[in-house]
Design an enzyme around this catalytic site. Structure first.
Site, PDB file in Angstrom:
ATOM      1  N   CYS A   1      68.091  74.597   7.673  1.00 52.81           N
ATOM      2  CA  CYS A   1      67.678  75.975   7.372  1.00 52.81           C
ATOM      3  C   CYS A   1      66.226  76.102   6.920  1.00 52.81           C
ATOM      4  CB  CYS A   1      68.593  76.539   6.299  1.00 52.81           C
ATOM      5  SG  CYS A   1      70.311  76.594   6.804  1.00 52.81           S
TER       6      CYS A   1
HETATM    7  N1  NAD Z   1      74.740  73.985   7.341  1.00 58.28           N
HETATM    8  C1  NAD Z   1      74.352  74.901   6.468  1.00 58.28           C
HETATM    9  O1  NAD Z   1      74.285  74.637   5.271  1.00 58.28           O
HETATM   10  C2  NAD Z   1      74.014  76.312   6.911  1.00 58.28           C
HETATM   11  C3  NAD Z   1      73.869  77.309   5.933  1.00 58.28           C
HETATM   12  C4  NAD Z   1      73.574  78.596   6.326  1.00 58.28           C
HETATM   13  C5  NAD Z   1      73.395  78.869   7.675  1.00 58.28           C
HETATM   14  N2  NAD Z   1      73.530  77.888   8.601  1.00 58.28           N
HETATM   15  C6  NAD Z   1      73.365  78.246  10.014  1.00 58.28           C
HETATM   16  O2  NAD Z   1      74.647  78.259  10.621  1.00 58.28           O
HETATM   17  C7  NAD Z   1      74.559  77.825  11.982  1.00 58.28           C
HETATM   18  C8  NAD Z   1      75.483  76.644  12.222  1.00 58.28           C
HETATM   19  O3  NAD Z   1      75.043  75.575  11.425  1.00 58.28           O
HETATM   20  P1  NAD Z   1      75.937  74.312  11.146  1.00 58.28           P
HETATM   21  O4  NAD Z   1      75.268  73.583  10.037  1.00 58.28           O
HETATM   22  O5  NAD Z   1      77.361  74.667  11.003  1.00 58.28           O
HETATM   23  O6  NAD Z   1      75.751  73.510  12.519  1.00 58.28           O
HETATM   24  P2  NAD Z   1      76.617  72.269  13.027  1.00 58.28           P
HETATM   25  O7  NAD Z   1      75.761  71.548  13.987  1.00 58.28           O
HETATM   26  O8  NAD Z   1      77.193  71.540  11.862  1.00 58.28           O
HETATM   27  O9  NAD Z   1      77.830  72.929  13.792  1.00 58.28           O
HETATM   28  C9  NAD Z   1      77.704  73.663  14.948  1.00 58.28           C
HETATM   29  C10 NAD Z   1      78.859  73.348  15.861  1.00 58.28           C
HETATM   30  O10 NAD Z   1      78.759  74.177  17.022  1.00 58.28           O
HETATM   31  C11 NAD Z   1      79.183  73.429  18.133  1.00 58.28           C
HETATM   32  N3  NAD Z   1      78.689  74.098  19.338  1.00 58.28           N
HETATM   33  C12 NAD Z   1      77.458  74.099  19.875  1.00 58.28           C
HETATM   34  N4  NAD Z   1      77.427  74.900  20.945  1.00 58.28           N
HETATM   35  C13 NAD Z   1      78.656  75.414  21.092  1.00 58.28           C
HETATM   36  C14 NAD Z   1      79.241  76.319  22.006  1.00 58.28           C
HETATM   37  N5  NAD Z   1      78.526  76.880  22.974  1.00 58.28           N
HETATM   38  N6  NAD Z   1      80.538  76.614  21.873  1.00 58.28           N
HETATM   39  C15 NAD Z   1      81.275  76.051  20.877  1.00 58.28           C
HETATM   40  N7  NAD Z   1      80.778  75.213  19.972  1.00 58.28           N
HETATM   41  C16 NAD Z   1      79.479  74.912  20.072  1.00 58.28           C
HETATM   42  C17 NAD Z   1      78.639  72.052  17.883  1.00 58.28           C
HETATM   43  O11 NAD Z   1      79.324  71.080  18.636  1.00 58.28           O
HETATM   44  C18 NAD Z   1      78.876  71.917  16.373  1.00 58.28           C
HETATM   45  O12 NAD Z   1      80.135  71.350  16.108  1.00 58.28           O
HETATM   46  C19 NAD Z   1      73.092  77.528  12.219  1.00 58.28           C
HETATM   47  O13 NAD Z   1      72.474  78.660  12.732  1.00 58.28           O
HETATM   48  C20 NAD Z   1      72.554  77.257  10.826  1.00 58.28           C
HETATM   49  O14 NAD Z   1      71.183  77.533  10.720  1.00 58.28           O
HETATM   50  C21 NAD Z   1      73.851  76.611   8.249  1.00 58.28           C
END
Ligand code: NAD
Length: 443
Positions: free
Chosen positions: A275
């Site tokens: 982030c």
């Molecule tokens: N991790 C955090 O602490 C956090 C906090 C706030 C916001 N975010 C935001 O949330 C979003 C997700 O982050 P995250 O940390 O969970 O990412 P992550 O990489 O842990 O998880 C994302 C998942 O989406 C899957 N994926 C990708 N493309 C896909 C598709 N087309 N269909 C189905 N699944 C798909 C991936 O395989 C993965 O398992 C990002 O935009 C991030 O910036 C994350």
């Protein structure tokens, strides 16, 4: 139309719905588990077959979720993990939680959002409520997601409902979780905002409604950029304090006694994760379209990105004080996750430090992190040392605390190391500080 909404409201209120969560990572899996734990049938979608098969086998891969919750929701079929996107047809509510990384040139990469939206469009049903949760630049929901869904011939805000609601999960935070953290929701029209709030409200506490998805998208960037610029401020002050010989950590702690108008931020070896590092670039990219340069925000990002180089310079300086060469120096990194007590390696500053050390010919690098079994430094695979012992520490020329995990025994680390470069003030309570070189102390 009114009747349709009323029946949808009734269905959601009675939890007589199926919820779909696309992307079962750090954001999506905890959200899906929350819905499932409330007794709502939840389908979790992911393109990563390993994640789907782990969940089917009740294997948890997100540290913040307790194992028992996964076992329970899978056993009672409240959560169904799948790679079959046709099951989206069954879902009244759909959450998009896919990654939003940047390209090697640090431009936004929203292809995962586009892919997930196209999958939803293939199976779009009247009455579905879609909520985008991935962090992104203002306009994504209305300019990218909405047109893909409307290509089906269904109208957004009438046939289906669409909103943006940014995620606020803070992995490793023991106080604030999905259930008790307030969230923001902005729909493409009032009906979308209301329905999305009703749906999301099933698993969260307070909701702040805003007038558009763009407000919610920008609000999320503000939250993260606020952290980025404040961390940059103390990182800059840490470098100045190093020159003057003033301890920045004590300065910040002293300033923190002011009960209003000040919030403590601390220096470190750089910022990582999904982030704070990425979001300034999302906004900077978007601003260019409006002939606007986000100078202040970019300067902050630049200062933060310089910090691994600063730590590397500290290492070289300490090696120079010993009768060894860079080539022979044995360096141990303690903690490589991007922050304390998490198992997330994404964009970790520790990796950057290791990479820069390698580039400068310091090749004898080992690491220890109980949460991260393997890393790659410049394509070279490394495994974490199995345990941290006094014997192992004694063999090192330099020990760098790159991530301050709570379980490390800092007294033992300091006692048995030749030199400890502490980039996190993790050794603050260590009694004998003679071999500790603290970032921002000026020693
Ligand atoms: N991790 C955090 O602490 C956090 C906090 C706030 C916001 N975010 C935001 O949330 C979003 C997700 O982050 P995250 O940390 O969970 O990412 P992550 O990489 O842990 O998880 C994302 C998942 O989406 C899957 N994926 C990708 N493309 C896909 C598709 N087309 N269909 C189905 N699944 C798909 C991936 O395989 C993965 O398992 C990002 O935009 C991030 O910036 C994350």
């Amino acid at each position: 139309m009114k009747n349709n909404i009323e029946s949808l409201v009734k269905k959601i209120t009675n939890k007589d719905i199926t919820v779909g969560v696309i992307g079962l990572g750090y954001v999506g899996l905890p959200l899906a588990v929350e819905f499932a734990k409330k007794g709502i049938k939840t389908i979790g979608f992911d393109t990563d077959e390993n994640k789907i098969s782990s969940l089917k086998n009740k294997i948890n891969y997100i540290k913040d979720i307790d194992e028992q919750s996964i076992i329970e929701v899978i056993d009672n079929q409240a959560l169904i993990p799948t790679g079959d996107f046709s099951l989206l047809q069954q879902c009244t509510g759909i959450f998009i939680c896919v990654p939003t990384p940047f390209t090697p040139n640090k431009d936004p990469e929203i292809k995962f959002i586009i892919q997930a939206t196209e999958d939803i469009a293939k199976y779009l049903q009247k009455g579905q409520v879609i909520i985008l949760k991935s962090t992104t630049f203002p306009g994504t929901t209305e300019k990218y997601v909405l047109p893909i869904l409307e290509k089906t011939g269904l109208n957004g805000g009438e046939d289906f409902y669409l909103a943006f609601s940014p995620e606020r999960i803070d992995p490793g935070n023991k106080t604030w979780n999905t259930g008790n953290t307030p969230i923001v929701i902005g729909g493409i029209n009032d009906e979308s905002t209301e329905l999305a709030s009703l749906l999301h409200g099933l698993v969260v506490g307070k909701i702040k409604q805003v007038s558009s998805p763009s407000i919610a998208e920008m609000e999320k960037l503000l939250e993260n950029i606020f952290r980025s610029v404040n961390i940059a401020l103390v990182n800059e002050l840490a470098q100045l304090c190093d020159r003057i010989g003033i301890n920045i950590w004590e300065v910040v702690d002293a300033a923190s006694t002011k009960p209003f108008g000040f919030m403590p931020f601390y220096p470190g070896p750089g910022i990582g994760g999904h982030c704070i590092l990425i979001d300034p670039y999302y906004l900077a990219w978007m601003a260019r379209e409006y002939d606007f340069v986000t100078k202040f925000i970019q300067l902050a990002a630049e200062i933060n990105e310089d910090m691994p180089f600063y730590v590397e310079a500290m290492v070289v300086k300490e090696i120079a004080k010993q009768p060894i060469t860079l080539k022979d120096a044995k360096v141990l990194l303690l903690g490589v996750a991007f922050k304390r007590d998490v198992d997330d390696l994404r964009h970790s500053p520790a990796l950057k430090v290791a990479e820069i050390l390698y580039n400068d010919g310091i090749n004898n690098i080992e690491y220890y992190d109980p949460f991260i079994p393997e890393i790659k430094i410049k394509e070279i695979e490394k495994s974490s040392l199995p345990e941290l012992t006094p014997e192992l520490l004694k063999k090192q020329d330099i020990v760098i605390i790159t991530t301050d995990h709570s379980d490390f025994d800092y007294e033992m680390i300091a006692k048995n190391s030749k030199v400890v470069i502490d980039s996190r003030n993790a050794c603050k309570n260590v009694k004998d500080r003679s071999n500790i070189v603290l970032l921002g102390e000026g020693k």
